[in-house]
Design an enzyme around this catalytic site. Structure first.
Site, PDB file in Angstrom:
ATOM      1  N   GLU A  33       0.807  -1.222   0.000  1.00 14.78           N
ATOM      2  CA  GLU A  33       0.000   0.000   0.000  1.00 14.78           C
ATOM      3  C   GLU A  33       0.841   1.274   0.000  1.00 14.78           C
ATOM      4  O   GLU A  33       0.353   2.357   0.328  1.00 14.78           O
ATOM      5  CB  GLU A  33      -0.953  -0.027   1.191  1.00 14.78           C
ATOM      6  CG  GLU A  33      -1.986  -1.145   1.068  1.00 14.78           C
ATOM      7  CD  GLU A  33      -2.967  -1.195   2.230  1.00 14.78           C
ATOM      8  OE1 GLU A  33      -2.586  -0.824   3.360  1.00 14.78           O
ATOM      9  OE2 GLU A  33      -4.113  -1.613   2.000  1.00 14.78           O
ATOM     10  N   GLU A  60     -13.122  -9.862   8.191  1.00 17.60           N
ATOM     11  CA  GLU A  60     -11.846  -9.284   8.603  1.00 17.60           C
ATOM     12  C   GLU A  60     -11.278 -10.161   9.713  1.00 17.60           C
ATOM     13  O   GLU A  60     -11.956 -10.435  10.699  1.00 17.60           O
ATOM     14  CB  GLU A  60     -12.031  -7.851   9.108  1.00 17.60           C
ATOM     15  CG  GLU A  60     -10.771  -7.229   9.682  1.00 17.60           C
ATOM     16  CD  GLU A  60      -9.622  -7.195   8.695  1.00 17.60           C
ATOM     17  OE1 GLU A  60      -8.583  -7.832   8.996  1.00 17.60           O
ATOM     18  OE2 GLU A  60      -9.762  -6.567   7.626  1.00 17.60           O
ATOM     19  N   GLU A  79      -9.709   4.106  -0.869  1.00 20.07           N
ATOM     20  CA  GLU A  79      -9.989   4.463   0.523  1.00 20.07           C
ATOM     21  C   GLU A  79      -8.941   5.394   1.113  1.00 20.07           C
ATOM     22  O   GLU A  79      -9.233   6.164   2.034  1.00 20.07           O
ATOM     23  CB  GLU A  79     -10.077   3.201   1.372  1.00 20.07           C
ATOM     24  CG  GLU A  79      -8.762   2.452   1.500  1.00 20.07           C
ATOM     25  CD  GLU A  79      -8.916   1.038   2.022  1.00 20.07           C
ATOM     26  OE1 GLU A  79      -8.430   0.776   3.135  1.00 20.07           O
ATOM     27  OE2 GLU A  79      -9.520   0.204   1.331  1.00 20.07           O
ATOM     28  N   GLU A 105      -7.272  -6.745  -3.246  1.00 12.97           N
ATOM     29  CA  GLU A 105      -6.849  -5.357  -3.060  1.00 12.97           C
ATOM     30  C   GLU A 105      -5.347  -5.325  -3.327  1.00 12.97           C
ATOM     31  O   GLU A 105      -4.924  -5.060  -4.424  1.00 12.97           O
ATOM     32  CB  GLU A 105      -7.188  -4.874  -1.655  1.00 12.97           C
ATOM     33  CG  GLU A 105      -6.875  -3.402  -1.445  1.00 12.97           C
ATOM     34  CD  GLU A 105      -7.024  -3.001  -0.003  1.00 12.97           C
ATOM     35  OE1 GLU A 105      -7.539  -1.896   0.245  1.00 12.97           O
ATOM     36  OE2 GLU A 105      -6.612  -3.777   0.887  1.00 12.97           O
ATOM     37  N   HIS A 144      -8.550  -8.810   0.630  1.00 12.65           N
ATOM     38  CA  HIS A 144      -7.896  -7.527   0.882  1.00 12.65           C
ATOM     39  C   HIS A 144      -6.698  -7.726   1.804  1.00 12.65           C
ATOM     40  O   HIS A 144      -6.733  -8.561   2.701  1.00 12.65           O
ATOM     41  CB  HIS A 144      -8.881  -6.533   1.493  1.00 12.65           C
ATOM     42  CG  HIS A 144      -9.747  -5.880   0.470  1.00 12.65           C
ATOM     43  ND1 HIS A 144      -9.932  -4.511   0.394  1.00 12.65           N
ATOM     44  CD2 HIS A 144     -10.466  -6.403  -0.553  1.00 12.65           C
ATOM     45  CE1 HIS A 144     -10.739  -4.232  -0.615  1.00 12.65           C
ATOM     46  NE2 HIS A 144     -11.082  -5.362  -1.207  1.00 12.65           N
TER      47      HIS A 144
END
Length: 704
Positions: free
Chosen positions: A171, A414, A507, A501, A482
């Site tokens: 990320e 999650e 986001e 992801e 993700h």
């Protein structure tokens, strides 16, 4: 004396052995393989007269025994050709040609072990794939890999589009520099990423995109990552060299293998233009065909979700403010609600109603299950059980309500990095899903991994992601992962694995420094080379100040029109209409494009593309004579003239053009847009005006 003579003889044989040469089917690429005087495997790759990879060594080092890196002689050489066409379950094109020439070199090390290693090369017209294969043999059964020494020695100091190499996150922001300039000083700072494990100052993540000064485009990645850690690259800037760096496990080893075994394919995609890189199907072709016989239940789809409102601080995943919860002994019905829980029955019904009105088949709901009060950052083993809803989330009522509207709820799992807990509970979690009519799940791996000491990109986790794909397939469940390892084309083998992801998504515009306007022009050349991304486009309310005080100054770093164009330029069979329903209801004319745009395609044409600058893509809808075009730019405004020769000759179309409005720009006037219609044919040229950080989306539908 005899041993010394044999070694000398082997070295002489390696020195005098001719190079093995392989040409791609149309002779665009040439591969040369030979052994060095020390018996080291080396390869070179040429594109026409241009060098792509100069002489580079190959090798794998083992724990407690000699490595597979030198002392080899050639025991056998096999070559073959392959040419067939296969049909993906879903994808960017209706069919894919798999056309390559193969060279398999069996290498032998001397007595007393007489071990063998096979190097298998597949050369396509758009690039090279190669891997290490370890045959079953008396002297090699169980072994541990301590390092892989795969080199990619480049002929010059190419421009690189790169992010920091890390074992736990993909990320980071991208940097654009020369290879020789890769360093912590030139990496863009991303302090908002909570779980970081940087590899080294000279490490970069794959896929790595390179552009040479003499017009070559080179992409380095891997394919079919199974039972092996992910590969990053260490940069030797002075020598323009790259060396593989694997992710270690909790013991410091890289991989534990048993023969017969093989590594993932190392891939080098090559072209003399940007569109050809994005059109390559080399990585998919290096993956195994689908392991699933019945795929009729797999449905690419668009969806909305209880998600963005939590990103922008309008709602919360958690139900209460209690922050020391234990799953085993807490009565969640007694928790005092704080009143900001977004996944409540009434709110979810609102999303279901919106989806039903607009023909969107799915509604994702995050924060429905207990455990969100202290889920993050505590390295806690048992956070969620994946079957216990909060008191204000009526599972049975919502199941009935959604079914009555012909809408499916999408599950959210999650696991906060506690993967051992998730593995123990997967069977009950998927059984719960099937009992309540869920057939798609979004998984999440935020945080440090449990088993402690493992990383997101290590062998243990790579095997876990595959187990999830297999187990969800057994339950006829589609999966969107993700925070996993970056994809390597395994959606061909497991077509229920719709998306990942594994990159910096939309986001980040809500709560961090955001994604710069060039970000979405780099992603297709890097992260998306391995597979689709759930980027969550479609934000219409670009400025986020109105939702909460902590959002002051926050905004999405695109125009509204660019958010529409992303549905075409960033491919995924799973596309979210990510904004709040009320923001779409304010702009029904612009939302029409999201309603119309498909997620499954018969054809894709990359019309214009330069990494970091712009991309223009046209796609043909599955089973229809409808085309959709998306064009995006970086921080620079651009004009483009696009030939429409991809349209059916002799057919007139109505083009509906969703463009940036007068005075639009991503930073000062991002929500200005205009919509116009015009008649076009395959002989037309469409003039596009893109604002700074902007885009254009176009639908082409046959006229009467």
């Amino acid at each position: 004396m005899k041993k010394a003579f044999l070694l000398l003889l082997a070295a002489f044989a390696a020195l005098t052995a001719p190079a093995q040469t392989l040409h791609s089917p149309a002779h665009k690429l040439t591969l040369s393989f030979r052994l060095s005087p020390a018996g080291e495997p080396t390869y070179q790759l040429q594109y026409g007269a241009k060098s792509v990879v100069q002489a580079s060594r190959l090798g794998v080092l083992l724990q407690g025994q000699p490595g597979f890196d030198k002392g080899f002689t050639i025991a056998r050489i096999d070559s073959s050709r392959h040419d067939d066409t296969w049909t993906p379950v879903w994808g960017e094109v209706k069919s894919i040609r798999n056309h390559y020439r193969e060279l398999a070199v069996t290498l032998q090390q001397p007595a007393p072990q007489n071990r063998q290693l096979v190097l298998r090369f597949r050369l396509f017209d758009d690039g090279l794939g190669f891997r290490y294969e370890f045959p079953e043999q008396p002297s090699l059964k169980y072994f541990t890999v301590t390092a892989e020494k795969t080199e990619f020695n480049l002929p010059a100091d190419h421009q690189a589009f790169w992010m920091r190499g890390d074992y736990d996150t993909n990320e980071y922001l991208y940097s654009t520099t020369r290879l020789s300039e890769v360093s912590p000083a030139t990496a863009r700072p991303t302090p908002e990423i909570a779980t970081q494990t940087p590899i080294a100052g000279n490490a970069v993540q794959t896929p790595l995109m390179l552009r040479s000064d003499d017009g070559l485009y080179v992409n380095i990645h891997e394919a079919a990552l199974v039972n092996y850690p992910a590969m990053a690259l260490l940069v030797n800037g002075a020598m323009h060299g790259l060396t593989s760096q694997l992710c270690p496990d909790a013991t410091g080893a890289m991989a534990h293998l048993q023969t017969p075994a093989q590594t993932p394919w190392r891939t080098v995609v090559v072209a003399d233009n940007g569109p050809a890189i994005l059109s390559s199907k080399l990585i998919l072709n290096l993956n195994e065909p689908s392991k699933m016989v019945d795929t009729g239940w797999i449905r690419p789809q668009k969806y909305v979700g209880v998600w963005w409102e939590m990103q922008i601080n309008k709602g919360s995943w958690s139900y209460s403010d209690v922050n020391n919860i234990k799953l085993a002994d807490t009565d969640f019905a007694t928790l005092k609600p704080h009143g900001r829980h977004a996944a409540n029955t009434a709110n979810v019904k609102r999303y279901i109603d919106f989806a039903a009105r607009n023909g969107l088949p799915g509604v994702l709901v995050e924060g429905w299950n207990v455990g969100w009060e202290d889920w993050f950052g505590n390295w806690k083993e048992e956070v969620f059980d994946f079957v216990t809803p909060y008191p204000d989330f009526a599972v049975n009522e919502l199941q009935t309500y959604a079914s009555g509207k012909n809408v499916k709820l999408i599950m959210h799992h999650e696991n906060s990095g506690s993967v051992t807990n998730y593995e123990r509970r997967m069977d009950s979690a998927y059984r719960f899903m099937k009992e309540h009519n869920y057939d798609a799940v979004k998984t999440g791996y935020v945080g440090r991994i449990i088993p402690r000491g493992e990383h997101h990109d290590g062998q243990w986790m790579v095997n876990h992601y595959v187990r999830v794909a297999q187990k969800t397939a057994e339950n006829r469940i589609m999966v969107d992962m993700h925070e996993p390892v970056r994809p390597t084309g395994l959606h061909r083998t497991y077509p229920n694995w719709l998306a990942n992801e594994a990159a910096r998504g939309n986001e980040f515009n809500a709560w961090s420094s955001g994604n710069p306007p060039e970000h979405e022009t780099i992603l297709p050349f890097t992260r998306l080379m391995g597979g689709p991304m759930d980027y969550t486009p479609g934000i219409f309310q670009i400025k986020l100040d109105e939702y909460a005080p902590q959002n002051k100054g926050k905004q999405v770093h695109t125009t509204l029109a660019k958010q529409l164009a992303l549905y075409v330029t960033l491919y995924s069979p799973l596309q979210m209409a990510a904004d709040l329903p009320e923001n779409y209801e304010k702009h029904p004319d612009a939302f029409q494009f999201i309603r119309d745009v498909p997620v499954d395609w018969d054809d894709t044409r990359i019309l214009l593309a330069e990494p970091g600058d712009f991309i223009t893509t046209a796609r043909k809808a599955k089973g229809k004579d409808e085309w959709y075009l998306g064009s995006i730019t970086d921080e620079n405004a651009r004009q483009q003239q696009v030939r429409l020769d991809f349209l059916t000759p002799g057919q007139q179309y109505e083009a509906t053009i969703y463009a940036d409005g007068k005075g639009a720009s991503w930073d000062k006037n991002p929500m200005a847009y205009q919509i116009r219609k015009q008649k076009v044919t395959s002989k037309s040229v469409l003039k596009l005006q893109l604002a700074a950080g902007g885009g254009v989306a176009v639908s082409f539908k046959p006229g009467k």
